[in-house]
Scaffold this active site. Structure first.
Site, PDB file in Angstrom:
ATOM      1  CG  ASN A   9      -3.392  12.250  -3.287  1.00 14.40           C
ATOM      2  OD1 ASN A   9      -4.609  11.992  -3.680  1.00 14.40           O
ATOM      3  ND2 ASN A   9      -2.660  11.195  -3.015  1.00 14.40           N
ATOM      4  CD1 TRP A  10      -7.101  17.422  -1.873  1.00 13.06           C
ATOM      5  CD2 TRP A  10      -9.313  17.508  -2.389  1.00 13.06           C
ATOM      6  NE1 TRP A  10      -7.511  18.636  -1.984  1.00 13.06           N
ATOM      7  CE2 TRP A  10      -8.648  19.013  -2.493  1.00 13.06           C
ATOM      8  CE3 TRP A  10     -10.440  17.503  -3.002  1.00 13.06           C
ATOM      9  CZ2 TRP A  10      -9.249  20.215  -2.958  1.00 13.06           C
ATOM     10  CZ3 TRP A  10     -11.470  18.742  -3.430  1.00 13.06           C
ATOM     11  CH2 TRP A  10     -10.717  20.032  -3.347  1.00 13.06           C
ATOM     12  CE  LYS A  11      -2.614  10.765   1.127  1.00  9.90           C
ATOM     13  NZ  LYS A  11      -1.669   9.847   1.492  1.00  9.90           N
ATOM     14  CG  HIS A  95      -0.299   7.919  -4.418  1.00 14.18           C
ATOM     15  ND1 HIS A  95      -0.086   7.012  -2.957  1.00 14.18           N
ATOM     16  CD2 HIS A  95      -0.060   9.024  -3.865  1.00 14.18           C
ATOM     17  CE1 HIS A  95      -0.097   8.029  -2.348  1.00 14.18           C
ATOM     18  NE2 HIS A  95       0.170   9.170  -2.742  1.00 14.18           N
ATOM     19  CD  GLU A  97      -2.012   6.580   0.199  1.00 14.63           C
ATOM     20  OE1 GLU A  97      -2.771   6.974  -0.486  1.00 14.63           O
ATOM     21  OE2 GLU A  97      -1.334   7.302   0.995  1.00 14.63           O
ATOM     22  CD  GLU A 167       3.766  11.342  -3.288  1.00 17.28           C
ATOM     23  OE1 GLU A 167       3.151  12.315  -2.890  1.00 17.28           O
ATOM     24  OE2 GLU A 167       3.279  10.428  -3.667  1.00 17.28           O
ATOM     25  N   GLY A 173       2.230  10.704   4.989  1.00 16.67           N
ATOM     26  CA  GLY A 173       1.373  10.689   5.990  1.00 16.67           C
ATOM     27  C   GLY A 173       1.965  10.283   7.205  1.00 16.67           C
ATOM     28  CB  SER A 212       5.320  14.767   6.070  1.00 17.55           C
ATOM     29  OG  SER A 212       4.722  13.553   6.481  1.00 17.55           O
ATOM     30  N   GLY A 233      -0.725  15.573   0.309  1.00 16.68           N
ATOM     31  CA  GLY A 233      -1.652  14.968   0.901  1.00 16.68           C
ATOM     32  C   GLY A 233      -2.452  15.631   1.921  1.00 16.68           C
TER      33      GLY A 233
HETATM   34  C1  PEP Z   1       0.390  11.843  -0.847  1.00 13.14           C
HETATM   35  O1  PEP Z   1      -0.565  11.608  -0.333  1.00 13.14           O
HETATM   36  O2  PEP Z   1       0.943  11.857  -1.890  1.00 13.14           O
HETATM   37  C2  PEP Z   1       1.226  12.721   0.093  1.00 13.14           C
HETATM   38  C3  PEP Z   1       2.383  12.883  -0.070  1.00 13.14           C
HETATM   39  O3  PEP Z   1       0.834  12.661   1.499  1.00 13.14           O
HETATM   40  P1  PEP Z   1       1.298  13.617   2.859  1.00 13.14           P
HETATM   41  O4  PEP Z   1       1.427  15.022   2.423  1.00 13.14           O
HETATM   42  O5  PEP Z   1       0.063  13.564   3.813  1.00 13.14           O
HETATM   43  O6  PEP Z   1       2.425  12.838   3.176  1.00 13.14           O
END
Ligand code: PEP
Length: 250
Positions: A9-11, A95, A97, A167, A173, A212, A233
Site C-alpha cells: 500500500n503506497w498510500k 483502511h 486511515e 491491521e 507505520g 510494520s 505500507g
Molecule cells: C498499511 O499502510 O496498511 C501498513 C500496514 O503500513 P506499515 O507497513 O507502514 O505499518
C-alpha cells in the site's frame, strides 16, 4: 492451499519517476513462476503507469479506495468502473486511515466492499483495533463489528472473492509489529468466524497481516497457520525492502 500474497500500500507517496523506478525494480526482482503473489496499490494517478509496466507480469495492482456510486456529480471521487478501466484487480476497503482521518464508518466500508464486488473487483477489507481498544480487551469485538457490517450486506458468499487484512492500528507505520502470536490469535478468530458460516469459504479466505511488516519479521508472521501474507505500507516503497519481504517466504 492458500497462496501467500504480499501487497504494497503506497498510500499518498510517489511521483512519476519514483513509481517508474519502483515498478521496474519490482518486476526485475520477481520470477514469472512463483509461489508468492504480489500486488501494489499506488495512488490513483499512477494506476495507468502500473498497468503499462506490470501488464502481463505476475504482479497485480489495485487502488486504495473507491466511491461506491458508479458515476455522476461527485467531484474528486473515483468509481469501481474507472479502476477496472485501468486494469485494477483489487481495491482496499476500510483502511484504518480512511476510517480515522476521513470518517468512513462500517456502513461506508460495506458500501465500498459491495460496489467493488458487484463490479468484479476483489475487495481487501481492512479491519483492526486501536491501542486503546486492545488495552480495554476489545480487539475481538471491534474486529467482529467491522466484519459483521460487511457480512450483513454481502453475506459470507461475498468473501469468496475477497481478502481480509487484519491491521492493528497501533502497528501501522509505528515500527511496532504485532508478535506472530498476537497476530495469529486474531487471524484465527477471524477464520473461525467464517468457519461457523461456510467452512469452504473460510478455508480459502486469504487473511493478510498489516502493521510494520519488514524483511526481518515477515517469515515468522507468514509461517503462522492463519496468516496468508501481508499488507505492507512503508516497506513497500523501496523495491529492495519489499522484495526482501517476498523473498523471506518465496
Ligand atoms: C498499511 O499502510 O496498511 C501498513 C500496514 O503500513 P506499515 O507497513 O507502514 O505499518
Amino acid at each position: 492451499m492458500r497462496r501467500i500474497l504480499v501487497a504494497g500500500n503506497w498510500k499518498m507517496h510517489g511521483s512519476t519517476a519514483m513509481v517508474q523506478d519502483l515498478l521496474e525494480d519490482l518486476l526485475a526482482g520477481v520470477d514469472k513462476q512463483s509461489d508468492v503473489d504480489m500486488a501494489v496499490f499506488p495512488p490513483f494517478p499512477y494506476l495507468a503507469q502500473a498497468r503499462s509496466v506490470l501488464n502481463g507480469s505476475s504482479i497485480s495492482w489495485g487502488a486504495q479506495n473507491l466511491n461506491p456510486i458508479s458515476q455522476g456529480a461527485h467531484t474528486g471521487e473515483v468509481s469501481a468502473g474507472m479502476l477496472l478501466d485501468f486494469g485494477c484487480r483489487y481495491v482496499l476497503a476500510g483502511h484504518s486511515e480512511r476510517r480515522a482521518i476521513y470518517g468512513e464508518t462500517d456502513e461506508d466500508v460495506a458500501d465500498r466492499f459491495e460496489a467493488a464486488l458487484a463490479s468484479g473487483l476483489e475487495p481487501v477489507l481492512c479491519v483492526g483495533e486501536t491501542l486503546e481498544e486492545r488495552e480495554r480487551g476489545e480487539t475481538e469485538a471491534v474486529v467482529e463489528r467491522q466484519l459483521d457490517a460487511v457480512l450483513r450486506r454481502c453475506g459470507v458468499a461475498g468473501f469468496e472473492r475477497a481478502i481480509v487484512a487484519y491491521e492493528p492500528v497501533w502497528a501501522i507505520g509505528t515500527g511496532k509489529t504485532a508478535s506472530p502470536e498476537q497476530a495469529q490469535a486474531v487471524h484465527a478468530f477471524i477464520r473461525d468466524k467464517f468457519v461457523s458460516q461456510d467452512d469452504i469459504i473460510a478455508g480459502q479466505l486469504r487473511i493478510l497481516y498489516g502493521g510494520s511488516v519488514n524483511g526481518s519479521n515477515a517469515a515468522d508472521l507468514f509461517a503462522r497457520e492463519d496468516i496468508d501474507g501481508g499488507l505492507v505500507g512503508g516497506a513497500s516503497l523501496k523495491a529492495e525492502d519489499f522484495l526482501a519481504i517476498r523473498n523471506a517466504v518465496a
